[in-house]
Write an enzyme that holds these catalytic residues in place. Structure first.
Site, PDB file in Angstrom:
ATOM      1  N   ASP A  25       0.832  -1.199   0.000  1.00 42.84           N
ATOM      2  CA  ASP A  25       0.000   0.000   0.000  1.00 42.84           C
ATOM      3  C   ASP A  25       0.871   1.254   0.000  1.00 42.84           C
ATOM      4  O   ASP A  25       0.572   2.241  -0.670  1.00 42.84           O
ATOM      5  CB  ASP A  25      -0.882   0.043   1.262  1.00 42.84           C
ATOM      6  CG  ASP A  25      -1.871  -1.095   1.282  1.00 42.84           C
ATOM      7  OD1 ASP A  25      -1.808  -1.953   0.369  1.00 42.84           O
ATOM      8  OD2 ASP A  25      -2.699  -1.129   2.208  1.00 42.84           O
ATOM      9  N   ALA A  26       1.947   1.169   0.795  1.00 46.39           N
ATOM     10  CA  ALA A  26       2.812   2.343   0.917  1.00 46.39           C
ATOM     11  C   ALA A  26       3.431   2.679  -0.444  1.00 46.39           C
ATOM     12  O   ALA A  26       3.523   3.846  -0.816  1.00 46.39           O
ATOM     13  CB  ALA A  26       3.896   2.079   1.952  1.00 46.39           C
ATOM     14  N   TYR A  28       2.142   1.952  -3.367  1.00 50.17           N
ATOM     15  CA  TYR A  28       1.071   2.501  -4.189  1.00 50.17           C
ATOM     16  C   TYR A  28       0.882   3.985  -3.880  1.00 50.17           C
ATOM     17  O   TYR A  28       0.826   4.823  -4.783  1.00 50.17           O
ATOM     18  CB  TYR A  28      -0.246   1.742  -3.968  1.00 50.17           C
ATOM     19  CG  TYR A  28      -1.358   2.290  -4.835  1.00 50.17           C
ATOM     20  CD1 TYR A  28      -1.528   1.838  -6.144  1.00 50.17           C
ATOM     21  CD2 TYR A  28      -2.198   3.313  -4.367  1.00 50.17           C
ATOM     22  CE1 TYR A  28      -2.511   2.370  -6.962  1.00 50.17           C
ATOM     23  CE2 TYR A  28      -3.180   3.849  -5.179  1.00 50.17           C
ATOM     24  CZ  TYR A  28      -3.339   3.375  -6.470  1.00 50.17           C
ATOM     25  OH  TYR A  28      -4.296   3.911  -7.279  1.00 50.17           O
ATOM     26  N   SER A  74     -13.039   8.132  -1.716  1.00 54.51           N
ATOM     27  CA  SER A  74     -11.815   7.687  -1.074  1.00 54.51           C
ATOM     28  C   SER A  74     -11.367   8.795  -0.125  1.00 54.51           C
ATOM     29  O   SER A  74     -12.116   9.752   0.094  1.00 54.51           O
ATOM     30  CB  SER A  74     -10.786   7.428  -2.161  1.00 54.51           C
ATOM     31  OG  SER A  74      -9.629   6.910  -1.600  1.00 54.51           O
ATOM     32  N   LYS A 108      -8.616   4.138  11.324  1.00 44.83           N
ATOM     33  CA  LYS A 108      -8.817   3.780   9.928  1.00 44.83           C
ATOM     34  C   LYS A 108      -8.737   2.264   9.818  1.00 44.83           C
ATOM     35  O   LYS A 108      -7.682   1.664   9.970  1.00 44.83           O
ATOM     36  CB  LYS A 108      -7.765   4.428   9.030  1.00 44.83           C
ATOM     37  CG  LYS A 108      -8.041   4.180   7.541  1.00 44.83           C
ATOM     38  CD  LYS A 108      -7.118   5.003   6.669  1.00 44.83           C
ATOM     39  CE  LYS A 108      -7.502   4.942   5.202  1.00 44.83           C
ATOM     40  NZ  LYS A 108      -7.745   3.609   4.654  1.00 44.83           N
ATOM     41  N   ASP A 110      -8.633  -1.362   8.381  1.00 43.36           N
ATOM     42  CA  ASP A 110      -7.991  -1.884   7.178  1.00 43.36           C
ATOM     43  C   ASP A 110      -8.792  -3.067   6.658  1.00 43.36           C
ATOM     44  O   ASP A 110      -8.493  -4.219   6.940  1.00 43.36           O
ATOM     45  CB  ASP A 110      -6.554  -2.292   7.501  1.00 43.36           C
ATOM     46  CG  ASP A 110      -5.699  -2.357   6.260  1.00 43.36           C
ATOM     47  OD1 ASP A 110      -6.192  -1.970   5.180  1.00 43.36           O
ATOM     48  OD2 ASP A 110      -4.544  -2.797   6.357  1.00 43.36           O
ATOM     49  N   GLU A 168     -16.903  -0.532   7.113  1.00 43.93           N
ATOM     50  CA  GLU A 168     -15.800  -1.366   6.651  1.00 43.93           C
ATOM     51  C   GLU A 168     -16.016  -2.796   7.112  1.00 43.93           C
ATOM     52  O   GLU A 168     -16.369  -3.027   8.267  1.00 43.93           O
ATOM     53  CB  GLU A 168     -14.515  -0.792   7.266  1.00 43.93           C
ATOM     54  CG  GLU A 168     -13.256  -1.174   6.561  1.00 43.93           C
ATOM     55  CD  GLU A 168     -12.919  -0.285   5.362  1.00 43.93           C
ATOM     56  OE1 GLU A 168     -13.753   0.559   4.954  1.00 43.93           O
ATOM     57  OE2 GLU A 168     -11.825  -0.474   4.809  1.00 43.93           O
ATOM     58  N   TYR A 221     -19.448   3.454   9.916  1.00 42.66           N
ATOM     59  CA  TYR A 221     -18.893   4.772  10.235  1.00 42.66           C
ATOM     60  C   TYR A 221     -19.604   5.957   9.607  1.00 42.66           C
ATOM     61  O   TYR A 221     -19.293   7.088   9.922  1.00 42.66           O
ATOM     62  CB  TYR A 221     -17.390   4.851   9.973  1.00 42.66           C
ATOM     63  CG  TYR A 221     -16.891   4.321   8.646  1.00 42.66           C
ATOM     64  CD1 TYR A 221     -17.233   4.927   7.450  1.00 42.66           C
ATOM     65  CD2 TYR A 221     -16.040   3.226   8.617  1.00 42.66           C
ATOM     66  CE1 TYR A 221     -16.748   4.439   6.246  1.00 42.66           C
ATOM     67  CE2 TYR A 221     -15.552   2.736   7.405  1.00 42.66           C
ATOM     68  CZ  TYR A 221     -15.924   3.344   6.222  1.00 42.66           C
ATOM     69  OH  TYR A 221     -15.449   2.865   5.040  1.00 42.66           O
ATOM     70  N   LYS A 285     -12.480  13.551  10.545  1.00 46.39           N
ATOM     71  CA  LYS A 285     -13.595  14.158   9.824  1.00 46.39           C
ATOM     72  C   LYS A 285     -14.008  15.419  10.568  1.00 46.39           C
ATOM     73  O   LYS A 285     -14.058  15.400  11.803  1.00 46.39           O
ATOM     74  CB  LYS A 285     -14.782  13.187   9.783  1.00 46.39           C
ATOM     75  CG  LYS A 285     -14.451  11.891   9.070  1.00 46.39           C
ATOM     76  CD  LYS A 285     -15.547  10.863   9.196  1.00 46.39           C
ATOM     77  CE  LYS A 285     -15.064   9.546   8.580  1.00 46.39           C
ATOM     78  NZ  LYS A 285     -15.936   8.413   8.888  1.00 46.39           N
ATOM     79  N   LYS A 309      -1.993   8.430   7.892  1.00 47.92           N
ATOM     80  CA  LYS A 309      -1.553   7.037   7.853  1.00 47.92           C
ATOM     81  C   LYS A 309      -0.455   6.745   8.872  1.00 47.92           C
ATOM     82  O   LYS A 309       0.384   7.590   9.171  1.00 47.92           O
ATOM     83  CB  LYS A 309      -1.020   6.699   6.442  1.00 47.92           C
ATOM     84  CG  LYS A 309      -2.072   6.754   5.349  1.00 47.92           C
ATOM     85  CD  LYS A 309      -3.061   5.641   5.500  1.00 47.92           C
ATOM     86  CE  LYS A 309      -3.122   4.566   4.465  1.00 47.92           C
ATOM     87  NZ  LYS A 309      -2.609   4.540   3.186  1.00 47.92           N
TER      88      LYS A 309
HETATM   89  S1  IVH Z   1     -14.964   7.500   5.732  1.00 46.71           S
HETATM   90  C1  IVH Z   1     -15.820  10.163   2.393  1.00 46.71           C
HETATM   91  N1  IVH Z   1     -14.041   6.300   7.885  1.00 46.71           N
HETATM   92  O1  IVH Z   1     -10.706   3.947   3.906  1.00 46.71           O
HETATM   93  C2  IVH Z   1     -15.236   9.399   3.488  1.00 46.71           C
HETATM   94  N2  IVH Z   1     -13.420   5.456   5.763  1.00 46.71           N
HETATM   95  O2  IVH Z   1      -8.910   5.229   2.016  1.00 46.71           O
HETATM   96  C3  IVH Z   1     -14.740   8.069   3.098  1.00 46.71           C
HETATM   97  N3  IVH Z   1     -11.970   3.480   5.857  1.00 46.71           N
HETATM   98  O3  IVH Z   1     -12.996   4.126   1.285  1.00 46.71           O
HETATM   99  C4  IVH Z   1     -14.984   7.005   4.056  1.00 46.71           C
HETATM  100  N4  IVH Z   1     -11.900   3.336   8.043  1.00 46.71           N
HETATM  101  O4  IVH Z   1     -13.124   2.052   2.894  1.00 46.71           O
HETATM  102  C5  IVH Z   1     -14.066   6.323   6.543  1.00 46.71           C
HETATM  103  N5  IVH Z   1     -13.325   5.318   9.863  1.00 46.71           N
HETATM  104  C6  IVH Z   1     -13.343   5.344   8.533  1.00 46.71           C
HETATM  105  C7  IVH Z   1     -12.658   4.395   7.752  1.00 46.71           C
HETATM  106  C8  IVH Z   1     -12.705   4.492   6.363  1.00 46.71           C
HETATM  107  C9  IVH Z   1     -11.507   2.795   6.922  1.00 46.71           C
HETATM  108  C10 IVH Z   1     -11.716   3.127   4.441  1.00 46.71           C
HETATM  109  C11 IVH Z   1     -12.902   3.284   3.528  1.00 46.71           C
HETATM  110  C12 IVH Z   1     -12.470   4.323   2.532  1.00 46.71           C
HETATM  111  C13 IVH Z   1     -10.981   4.170   2.560  1.00 46.71           C
HETATM  112  C14 IVH Z   1     -10.278   5.406   2.058  1.00 46.71           C
END
Ligand code: IVH
Length: 683
Positions: A25-26, A28, A74, A108, A110, A168, A221, A285, A309
């Site tokens: 991932d890193a 990428y 994303s 976040k 995974d 997720e 979430y 957020k 990250k």
């Molecule tokens: S919010 C518009 N919250 O990470 C906001 N996403 O790299 C997008 N993900 O597509 C989603 N934990 O699949 C949100 N607490 C979290 C998350 C999360 C994992 C994933 C999700 C997203 C991806 C983006």
């Protein structure tokens, strides 16, 4: 830019559509950023198929498609605190705000992003993210997950006509370990990480593996459509989701400003090892939903959220060579020499492949691209070979037939994994025995490192460990770059080290299977060396915590006359220790905690480790160093690491300082009825 676009699109497809990534991932993220920067500098050259315009990959063939009425976006990444501050600046500039902005910090997760659509409170469609606009309809599979309510909880009046919940799907680490164990037994290749296992499980079309599906967890979430009116903050969204019966990660926190957010991230990084699921960063957020709306979205990512990250724990790199290293017991260990790679906070250039069986199982070859992992304080591991990147004409690796150091033919006994050099005179053995004896856990001889050991061996000054304690100043001064000061320092260090303790001496001998835990047990039980040397295998096995395998190794060691001679020489030359007061079988045979084993990890705020150990032992408990299925309790303090993770994997009870004090005062709680354990909500 054209090459980067093609390259990134290919990796997106491998990752999303085939669950078979070739790069970390890193890596990428790095290539993605490079493209982003080029596009910023040359907007006229931005290609229509650039991955910066989109997320994920289109749905795979075989699935019905499901449209996301509100696109699944994303997240932009931040790699350090300054990028977080820049994110905050941008928001306040855009909104023309003077004061601070509050953020909701969420781990976040995974896993794989999923949308669930409910109609009148009833689950109607569940889908993967796909390319963000259209995903795959995986409703049937999702219905197997216990954490997905088929019907919303709470008053029907609070159920919107149409509700879109996002979250997720993750595979908890304990289930991941079990699943891979099962795959190993059936000789299927193990999954590289829980995310791939989760994403793959969701998209099973045929021969659906119910056990794998049912171990998945959905963590909600956000709400994309149907949020009830009065809800005005992101953290209230989470409360509402909980009220509807969804599993929400409990660690989410509101942060009053960006500095608090950065601190929350650091806290999550510490928590990481202790959580039941894998997380790879923190998502921030803007907490105020009205501000989110004002900020709006770009094509691919919202302006009101960011993913900060963690440093990567997995990377891909190349195997430059595989060589055999000879240890202190003569064991030949295959070691992969790697193109240096920064992973888990350190640069890794070697990784042990353990033994021939491991090499065969993973089929690691020179020239291969491999996934390297380093998590917490664990030594780096080669997780898997990226098969699609194997060059032509590679050969399976076999350990050599002869010791690479002394050329003696090696032996491998029937039924054991180790290949050994049998020669007692093998210089590699002596070298590593000396280093082991000088090591921190053993005699701790200050300043006696690899270089000096090599020098002593090359000069012929040391032929066995006891020779260290007969070294003379004159002889040392004859060594290269050895001044008077260094010589005196070494001699003083040897004198200090000679006055040791029985457990340290036992560790220093390098008896197979005798590490610090066993050495402590033996020392305490026998009190001194003579009774230990004289103990029969039965007497050894009678020591609590010593099994038949250890007992045999100890017996075999002391049955070897050359070992006893060397011990005698060491003592003649000044190595000594105080006898230990023999521990009569159990102060606390009937103690509150007799028969319970404990592992301590992290720092306990308010009680030192040795105090905790003494107090546990005073009431009959035992403190050991490694977590196993037999461990009763793991006492976890601040910054607890891999042991805590291990405890979670093995489902061992975990207590904090307060819990420990409770146990010390009142003993363990009465055994509950053996009912099936309720699903752990991830606390
Ligand atoms: S919010 C518009 N919250 O990470 C906001 N996403 O790299 C997008 N993900 O597509 C989603 N934990 O699949 C949100 N607490 C979290 C998350 C999360 C994992 C994933 C999700 C997203 C991806 C983006």
């Amino acid at each position: 830019m054209q090459a980067l676009v093609a390259d990134l699109n290919r990796h997106l497809r491998l990752y999303h559509a085939e669950d078979a990534p070739e790069i970390s991932d890193a890596e990428y993220d790095r290539r993605f950023r490079e493209l982003q920067e080029l596009e910023e500098a040359h907007p006229e050259l931005v290609r229509p198929d650039s991955p910066t315009h989109r997320v994920g990959a289109p749905p795979a063939e075989g699935f019905a498609t499901a449209r996301h009425d509100v696109p699944m976006l994303s997240l932009d990444n931040a790699m350090d605190a300054d990028e977080m501050r820049a994110f905050d600046e941008r928001i306040r500039r855009t909104l023309d705000l003077e004061g601070p902005v509050a953020f909701l910090a969420e781990p976040k997760l995974d896993g794989a992003g999923v949308e669930l659509v409910y109609r009148d409170g009833q689950l109607s469609v569940g889908s993967t993210r796909g390319d963000g606009r259209v995903g795959e309809d995986v409703t049937a599979n999702l219905k197997q997950l216990g954490s997905i309510p088929l019907r919303l909880a709470g008053e029907a009046a609070t159920h919107p006509e149409r509700l879109s919940v996002r979250g997720e799907v993750v595979l908890p680490l304990a289930a991941f370990a079990r699943l891979n164990e099962r795959r190993r037994q059936t000789e299927l290749p193990p999954f590289v990480n829980p995310r791939n296992a989760a994403a793959g499980a969701l998209r099973m079309l045929h021969d659906v593996d119910l056990q794998r599906l049912r171990s998945l967890e959905f963590r909600a979430y956000s709400v994309a459509e149907g949020l009830p009116e009065p809800i005005a903050r992101q953290h209230q969204v989470l409360e509402q989701l909980r009220a509807w019966g969804f599993l929400v990660t409990p660690e989410c926190r509101v942060c009053d400003d960006i500095e608090a957010a950065i601190a929350a991230h650091d806290r999550f990084l510490e928590l990481r090892e202790t959580l039941p699921v894998e997380i790879d960063g923190t998502v921030f957020k803007v907490d105020d939903l009205a501000l989110q709306r004002d900020l709006g979205e770009l094509a691919r990512v919202p302006r009101w959220a960011i993913a900060y990250k963690f440093p990567a724990q997995q990377e891909t790199t190349k195997v430059l060579d595989i060589f055999a290293s000879v240890g202190r017991t003569g064991a030949l260990t295959p070691v992969a020499k790697l193109e240096p790679v920064f992973v888990g906070g350190v640069t890794v250039s070697n990784a042990s492949l353990h033994n021939q069986d491991e090499v065969d199982r993973k089929d690691v070859r020179v020239g291969d691209t491999v996934v390297v992992q380093r998590a917490g304080d664990v030594i780096p591991q080669v997780v898997q070979v990226v098969r699609s990147k194997r060059p032509k004409r590679t050969k399976r690796y076999r350990l050599p037939d002869r010791c690479p150091v002394c050329d003696t033919p090696v032996v491998r006994e029937e039924g054991v994994a180790v290949t050994r050099c049998p020669s007692p005179a093998c210089p590699a053995k002596l070298r590593n025995r000396l280093l082991h004896l000088a090591g921190r856990g053993a005699l701790d001889i200050d300043g006696l490192g690899e270089k000096l050991v090599e020098q002593l061996l090359d000069a012929g000054l040391v032929e066995r460990p006891s020779d260290l304690f007969a070294l003379e100043r004159e002889a040392l001064l004859g060594l290269d770059r050895m001044g008077e000061k260094s010589a005196d320092n070494l001699l003083a260090a040897l004198e200090r080290a000679a006055r040791t303790t029985l457990p340290r001496f036992l560790i220093g001998l390098g008896i197979p299977e005798v590490g610090s835990g066993v050495a402590d047990l033996l020392a305490r039980h026998f009190g001194d060396l003579e009774p230990l040397v004289a103990a029969s295998q039965e007497e050894l096995t009678a020591v609590d915590g010593v099994g038949p395998i250890i007992a045999e190794k100890v017996r075999v060691y002391f049955d070897d006359a050359s070992h006893l001679e060397e011990i005698a020489r060491l003592r003649e030359r000044g190595v000594c220790w105080p006898a230990i007061e023999r521990r009569e079988e159990g102060p606390g045979e009937d103690g509150l905690l007799s028969g319970r084993t404990f592992v301590l990890t992290g720092t306990l705020d308010g009680m030192s480790r040795s105090e905790a150990k003494d107090r546990i032992e005073a009431v009959g408990g035992k403190v050991v160093s490694a977590v196993s299925k037999k461990t009763d309790y793991v006492v976890a303090g601040e910054a607890a690491g891999s042991k805590l993770r291990k405890a979670r994997e093995l489902e061992v009870k975990v207590v904090d300082l307060e819990g420990l004090i409770e146990l010390l005062e009142n003993g363990p709680p009465a055994e509950p009825d053996p009912e099936p354990a309720a699903a752990d909500a991830g606390s």
